[in-house]
Write an enzyme that holds these catalytic residues in place. Structure first.
Site, PDB file in Angstrom:
ATOM      1  N   GLY A 249       0.233  -4.576  -5.249  1.00  0.00           N
ATOM      2  CA  GLY A 249      -0.661  -5.250  -6.203  1.00  0.00           C
ATOM      3  C   GLY A 249      -1.446  -6.346  -5.508  1.00  0.00           C
ATOM      4  N   GLY A 250      -1.598  -6.200  -4.189  1.00  0.00           N
ATOM      5  CA  GLY A 250      -2.204  -7.257  -3.378  1.00  0.00           C
ATOM      6  C   GLY A 250      -3.698  -7.434  -3.601  1.00  0.00           C
ATOM      7  N   THR A 251      -4.333  -6.460  -4.268  1.00  0.00           N
ATOM      8  CA  THR A 251      -5.770  -6.577  -4.542  1.00  0.00           C
ATOM      9  C   THR A 251      -6.049  -7.223  -5.898  1.00  0.00           C
ATOM     10  OG1 THR A 251      -5.672  -4.344  -5.457  1.00  0.00           O
ATOM     11  CG2 THR A 251      -6.393  -4.536  -3.168  1.00  0.00           C
ATOM     12  N   GLY A 252      -5.004  -7.504  -6.671  1.00  0.00           N
ATOM     13  CA  GLY A 252      -5.185  -7.997  -8.037  1.00  0.00           C
ATOM     14  C   GLY A 252      -5.217  -9.513  -8.128  1.00  0.00           C
TER      15      GLY A 252
ATOM     16  N   TYR B 162       5.535  -1.831 -22.016  1.00  0.00           N
ATOM     17  CA  TYR B 162       5.510  -2.712 -20.832  1.00  0.00           C
ATOM     18  C   TYR B 162       6.810  -3.512 -20.743  1.00  0.00           C
ATOM     19  CZ  TYR B 162       3.662  -6.722 -18.085  1.00  0.00           C
ATOM     20  OH  TYR B 162       3.449  -7.722 -17.161  1.00  0.00           O
TER      21      TYR B 162
ATOM     22  N   ASN C  50       1.242 -16.424 -18.950  1.00  0.00           N
ATOM     23  CA  ASN C  50      -0.119 -15.884 -18.775  1.00  0.00           C
ATOM     24  C   ASN C  50      -0.749 -16.488 -17.516  1.00  0.00           C
ATOM     25  OD1 ASN C  50       0.534 -15.448 -21.559  1.00  0.00           O
ATOM     26  ND2 ASN C  50      -1.605 -14.891 -21.880  1.00  0.00           N
TER      27      ASN C  50
ATOM     28  N   HIS D 268      -6.589  -9.840 -20.267  1.00  0.00           N
ATOM     29  CA  HIS D 268      -5.841 -10.868 -20.983  1.00  0.00           C
ATOM     30  C   HIS D 268      -6.838 -11.823 -21.634  1.00  0.00           C
ATOM     31  CE1 HIS D 268      -2.560  -9.492 -18.304  1.00  0.00           C
ATOM     32  NE2 HIS D 268      -1.814  -9.810 -19.342  1.00  0.00           N
TER      33      HIS D 268
HETATM   34  P1  NAP Z   1      -4.047  -7.042 -11.803  1.00  0.00           P
HETATM   35  O1  NAP Z   1      -5.029  -8.084 -11.401  1.00  0.00           O
HETATM   36  O2  NAP Z   1      -4.449  -6.042 -12.833  1.00  0.00           O
HETATM   37  O3  NAP Z   1      -3.577  -6.289 -10.485  1.00  0.00           O
HETATM   38  C1  NAP Z   1      -2.729  -5.183 -10.568  1.00  0.00           C
HETATM   39  C2  NAP Z   1      -2.454  -4.723  -9.165  1.00  0.00           C
HETATM   40  O4  NAP Z   1      -1.571  -3.599  -9.233  1.00  0.00           O
HETATM   41  C3  NAP Z   1      -3.706  -4.270  -8.419  1.00  0.00           C
HETATM   42  O5  NAP Z   1      -3.586  -4.650  -7.071  1.00  0.00           O
HETATM   43  C4  NAP Z   1      -3.660  -2.767  -8.571  1.00  0.00           C
HETATM   44  O6  NAP Z   1      -4.295  -2.095  -7.507  1.00  0.00           O
HETATM   45  C5  NAP Z   1      -2.166  -2.532  -8.519  1.00  0.00           C
HETATM   46  N1  NAP Z   1      -1.779  -1.268  -9.141  1.00  0.00           N
HETATM   47  C6  NAP Z   1      -1.959  -0.900 -10.428  1.00  0.00           C
HETATM   48  N2  NAP Z   1      -1.523   0.371 -10.604  1.00  0.00           N
HETATM   49  C7  NAP Z   1      -1.077   0.793  -9.391  1.00  0.00           C
HETATM   50  C8  NAP Z   1      -0.548   2.001  -8.918  1.00  0.00           C
HETATM   51  N3  NAP Z   1      -0.341   3.040  -9.736  1.00  0.00           N
HETATM   52  N4  NAP Z   1      -0.242   2.097  -7.613  1.00  0.00           N
HETATM   53  C9  NAP Z   1      -0.444   1.059  -6.775  1.00  0.00           C
HETATM   54  N5  NAP Z   1      -0.918  -0.135  -7.162  1.00  0.00           N
HETATM   55  C10 NAP Z   1      -1.243  -0.247  -8.454  1.00  0.00           C
HETATM   56  O7  NAP Z   1      -2.697  -7.687 -12.316  1.00  0.00           O
HETATM   57  P2  NAP Z   1      -2.046  -9.116 -12.023  1.00  0.00           P
HETATM   58  O8  NAP Z   1      -2.362  -9.953 -13.194  1.00  0.00           O
HETATM   59  O9  NAP Z   1      -2.362  -9.573 -10.665  1.00  0.00           O
HETATM   60  O10 NAP Z   1      -0.515  -8.738 -12.132  1.00  0.00           O
HETATM   61  C11 NAP Z   1       0.360  -8.825 -11.021  1.00  0.00           C
HETATM   62  C12 NAP Z   1       1.790  -8.845 -11.532  1.00  0.00           C
HETATM   63  O11 NAP Z   1       1.959  -9.980 -12.363  1.00  0.00           O
HETATM   64  C13 NAP Z   1       2.147  -7.631 -12.386  1.00  0.00           C
HETATM   65  O12 NAP Z   1       3.433  -7.174 -12.043  1.00  0.00           O
HETATM   66  C14 NAP Z   1       2.113  -8.166 -13.806  1.00  0.00           C
HETATM   67  O13 NAP Z   1       2.986  -7.439 -14.627  1.00  0.00           O
HETATM   68  C15 NAP Z   1       2.547  -9.580 -13.597  1.00  0.00           C
HETATM   69  N6  NAP Z   1       2.123 -10.546 -14.627  1.00  0.00           N
HETATM   70  C16 NAP Z   1       0.780 -10.753 -14.876  1.00  0.00           C
HETATM   71  C17 NAP Z   1       0.422 -11.676 -15.860  1.00  0.00           C
HETATM   72  C18 NAP Z   1      -1.034 -11.968 -16.185  1.00  0.00           C
HETATM   73  O14 NAP Z   1      -1.284 -12.753 -17.118  1.00  0.00           O
HETATM   74  N7  NAP Z   1      -2.006 -11.406 -15.494  1.00  0.00           N
HETATM   75  C19 NAP Z   1       1.407 -12.389 -16.561  1.00  0.00           C
HETATM   76  C20 NAP Z   1       2.738 -12.163 -16.252  1.00  0.00           C
HETATM   77  C21 NAP Z   1       3.081 -11.240 -15.280  1.00  0.00           C
HETATM   78  P3  NAP Z   1      -5.888  -1.734  -7.530  1.00  0.00           P
HETATM   79  O15 NAP Z   1      -6.580  -2.876  -8.192  1.00  0.00           O
HETATM   80  O16 NAP Z   1      -6.199  -1.616  -6.084  1.00  0.00           O
HETATM   81  O17 NAP Z   1      -6.012  -0.503  -8.319  1.00  0.00           O
HETATM   82  P1  GDP Z   2      -0.278 -11.813 -24.598  1.00  0.00           P
HETATM   83  O1  GDP Z   2      -0.046 -13.220 -24.160  1.00  0.00           O
HETATM   84  O2  GDP Z   2       0.603 -10.845 -23.922  1.00  0.00           O
HETATM   85  O3  GDP Z   2      -0.258 -11.668 -26.083  1.00  0.00           O
HETATM   86  O4  GDP Z   2      -1.674 -11.346 -24.087  1.00  0.00           O
HETATM   87  P2  GDP Z   2      -3.156 -11.833 -24.107  1.00  0.00           P
HETATM   88  O5  GDP Z   2      -3.458 -12.600 -22.875  1.00  0.00           O
HETATM   89  O6  GDP Z   2      -3.919 -10.576 -24.335  1.00  0.00           O
HETATM   90  O7  GDP Z   2      -3.371 -12.855 -25.324  1.00  0.00           O
HETATM   91  C1  GDP Z   2      -3.377 -12.384 -26.644  1.00  0.00           C
HETATM   92  C2  GDP Z   2      -3.750 -13.483 -27.618  1.00  0.00           C
HETATM   93  O8  GDP Z   2      -5.109 -13.898 -27.413  1.00  0.00           O
HETATM   94  C3  GDP Z   2      -3.659 -12.965 -29.046  1.00  0.00           C
HETATM   95  O9  GDP Z   2      -3.337 -14.025 -29.922  1.00  0.00           O
HETATM   96  C4  GDP Z   2      -5.102 -12.493 -29.289  1.00  0.00           C
HETATM   97  O10 GDP Z   2      -5.420 -12.455 -30.682  1.00  0.00           O
HETATM   98  C5  GDP Z   2      -5.885 -13.578 -28.572  1.00  0.00           C
HETATM   99  N1  GDP Z   2      -7.236 -13.137 -28.165  1.00  0.00           N
HETATM  100  C6  GDP Z   2      -8.413 -13.657 -28.613  1.00  0.00           C
HETATM  101  N2  GDP Z   2      -9.455 -13.008 -28.075  1.00  0.00           N
HETATM  102  C7  GDP Z   2      -8.935 -12.093 -27.217  1.00  0.00           C
HETATM  103  C8  GDP Z   2      -9.521 -11.117 -26.347  1.00  0.00           C
HETATM  104  O11 GDP Z   2     -10.736 -10.970 -26.253  1.00  0.00           O
HETATM  105  N3  GDP Z   2      -8.669 -10.366 -25.600  1.00  0.00           N
HETATM  106  C9  GDP Z   2      -7.326 -10.521 -25.659  1.00  0.00           C
HETATM  107  N4  GDP Z   2      -6.542  -9.773 -24.866  1.00  0.00           N
HETATM  108  N5  GDP Z   2      -6.725 -11.406 -26.493  1.00  0.00           N
HETATM  109  C10 GDP Z   2      -7.529 -12.169 -27.261  1.00  0.00           C
END
Ligand code: NAP
Ligand code: GDP
Length: 328
Positions: free
Chosen positions: A9-12, A144, A173, A187
Site C-alpha cells: 500500500g506504499g503508493t497510497g 471491511y 480517520n 473518506h
Molecule cells: P489508499 O490511499 O486507498 O491506498 C491503498 C493502497 O493499497 C494503495 O497503495 C493501493 O495500491 C494498495 N492496494 C489496494 N488494493 C490492492 C491490491 N489488491 N493489491 C496490492 N495493493 C493494493 O488507502 P490508505 O488510506 O493509505 O490506507 C492504508 C491503510 O490504512 C489501509 O490498510 C487502511 O485500511 C488503513 N486505514 C485507513 C484509514 C483512512 O482514513 N484512510 C483509516 C484507518 C485505517 P494502488 O494505489 O497502487 O492500486
Molecule cells: P467513517 O468514519 O468510516 O464513517 O467514514 P467517512 O470518512 O466516510 O466519514 C463518514 C461521515 O462523514 C458520515 O457521517 C457521512 O455522513 C459524512 N460525510 C459527509 N459528506 C461526506 C462525503 O462526501 N463522503 C463521505 N464518505 N462521508 C461524508
C-alpha cells in the site's frame, strides 16, 4: 545488520506519508532513515496482493526483513455500504497472502493496519486496545470490519503457533497528501475538499452528505507515518496499538466542512443532504497507551488547521494527477 522494509500500500495515502517522512527527516534522527535500512514502497501495479502467486513473487523480489502492511481495499462510508462482499473478500485475501508470505520468508516483524471502524458498534467509550472483538461492528461496514478484525486473530495465531512478531496499528480517520479524492469512494475529509473545490469552481452549492452531526477523530498522514516508524522500531507486542489524537479531539462533520470552506476560501451556498447516511455517530478512541510509550520521543501532533491547509495545498497543486475519479 541490514533492514529491508517492505511497505505494501506504499503508493497510497498512508504509504506516501511514510515515504515523505523517510525521505525528509534527517538520516539517523528518531523518525529518519537509519544507516543500514532500505525502504520499498509498493502498490498494486507491482503485485495484486489478492493473488497468492504474485504476493509470493513480491516477497521473493524484495526479501523484506520487516513489513508495514497497508495494502487494502479502502474507502469511505458510502463505498463500504455498497460493496460489503468486496471489502470482506479482497481484504481477507490480501491479509492472508501477506501474512503467510511474511511468515514463510521469516520476516522479523510485521505491522498491519486496522482501523477504529472495525470496533463494535455498541461498546463502552472510549475505545481502547482491549475492545476490538467485544461485539458486532456497525452494519454499514461489516465486510471491511470483519476482514480487518481477522488480522488481529491471525497475528495472535502466528505468535501462538510459531512465535512470529506480528502486530497491528489502529488509526482513526486519516487525511493528507496523496489521499483518495474520488467523490463516490473517498473518506469524508478528501470528499469534502473535492466537493467544495468543485462548488467554488462551478459556482454551485457546497453539499455535505448526512446531518453533519457525527463526530470523528482525524490524524494527519505525516504524523501517522512517524508513529508507524516508531512502532516498527520500538514496539514488539502482538497487542494492537491505537495511533490517534486524543479522545477529547473529536470534531463534528460540520466542523470539518467549516474548516474546508475556510481553507478553500469558499463563499457560496453551503448545505446538508440529510437523505444521505450518517454512519456510526461516534467512535472515540483513547491514545493513552500510545502517549505512555512515546513520551520521550519528542513527537508532536500537527495542529488540525495546519495539516488541513497542507493537504488542501497538495490537492490544488496536484489536481491533475490526484485520485479524483476522473479517468487518469
Ligand atoms: P489508499 O490511499 O486507498 O491506498 C491503498 C493502497 O493499497 C494503495 O497503495 C493501493 O495500491 C494498495 N492496494 C489496494 N488494493 C490492492 C491490491 N489488491 N493489491 C496490492 N495493493 C493494493 O488507502 P490508505 O488510506 O493509505 O490506507 C492504508 C491503510 O490504512 C489501509 O490498510 C487502511 O485500511 C488503513 N486505514 C485507513 C484509514 C483512512 O482514513 N484512510 C483509516 C484507518 C485505517 P494502488 O494505489 O497502487 O492500486
Ligand atoms: P467513517 O468514519 O468510516 O464513517 O467514514 P467517512 O470518512 O466516510 O466519514 C463518514 C461521515 O462523514 C458520515 O457521517 C457521512 O455522513 C459524512 N460525510 C459527509 N459528506 C461526506 C462525503 O462526501 N463522503 C463521505 N464518505 N462521508 C461524508
Amino acid at each position: 545488520m541490514s533492514v529491508r522494509v517492505l511497505v505494501t500500500g506504499g503508493t497510497g495515502l498512508v504509504g506516501q506519508g511514510i515515504k515523505y517522512v523517510i525521505d525528509t527527516e534527517p538520516a539517523n534522527s528518531p523518525f529518519g532513515k537509519q544507516d543500514g535500512e532500505e525502504w520499498f514502497f509498493v502498490g498494486s501495479s507491482e503485485a495484486d496482493l489478492r493473488n497468492a502467486e504474485q504476493t509470493k513473487k513480491l516477497f521473493e523480489k524484495y526479501k523484506p526483513t520487516h513489513v508495514i502492511h497497508l495494502g487494502a481495499l479502502v474507502g469511505g462510508l458510502f463505498i463500504n455500504m455498497k460493496r460489503k462482499l468486496d471489502f470482506l473478500r479482497d481484504n481477507m485475501l490480501i491479509n492472508d497472502n501477506v501474512l503467510h508470505n511474511a511468515h514463510e520468508f521469516k520476516c522479523k516483524k510485521v505491522i498491519s493496519c486496522l482501523s477504529t471502524c472495525v470496533y463494535p458498534d455498541k461498546v463502552e467509550y472510549p475505545l481502547d486496545e482491549t475492545k476490538i472483538h467485544l461485539g458486532l461492528p456497525h452494519e454499514s461496514n461489516f465486510g471491511y470490519a470483519h476482514a480487518k478484525r481477522l488480522v488481529d486473530i491471525q497475528n495472535r495465531a502466528y505468535k501462538d503457533q510459531y512465535g512470529d512478531n506480528f502486530t497491528s496499528a489502529i488509526p482513526t480517520n486519516v487525511f493528507g497528501p496523496h489521499d483518495n479524492y474520488d467523490l463516490e469512494s473517498a473518506h469524508v475529509l478528501p470528499a469534502l475538499v473535492h466537493r467544495c473545490y468543485l462548488a467554488k469552481k462551478n459556482n454551485t452549492p457546497f453539499v455535505v452528505w448526512g446531518s453533519g452531526k457525527p463526530l470523528r477523530q482525524f490524524i494527519y498522514s505525516r504524523d501517522l507515518a512517524k508513529l508507524f516508524i516508531w512502532q516498527l522500531r520500538n514496539y514488539d507486542d502482538v497487542e494492537p496499538l491505537i495511533l490517534s489524537v486524543g479522545e477529547d479531539e473529536e470534531v463534528s462533520i460540520k466542523e470539518v466542512a467549516d474548516a474546508v470552506v475556510k481553507a478553500l476560501g469558499f463563499k457560496g451556498e453551503y448545505k446538508f443532504d440529510t437523505s444521505k447516511a450518517d454512519g456510526q455517530f461516534r467512535k472515540p478512541a483513547s491514545n493513552k497507551k500510545l502517549l505512555g510509550l512515546i513520551k520521550d520521543t519528542g513527537f508532536k501532533f500537527t495542529p488540525f488547521d495546519q495539516a488541513l491547509q497542507e493537504s488542501v495545498e497538495w490537492f490544488l497543486q496536484n489536481y491533475e494527477k490526484a485520485r479524483t475519479g476522473k479517468p487518469q
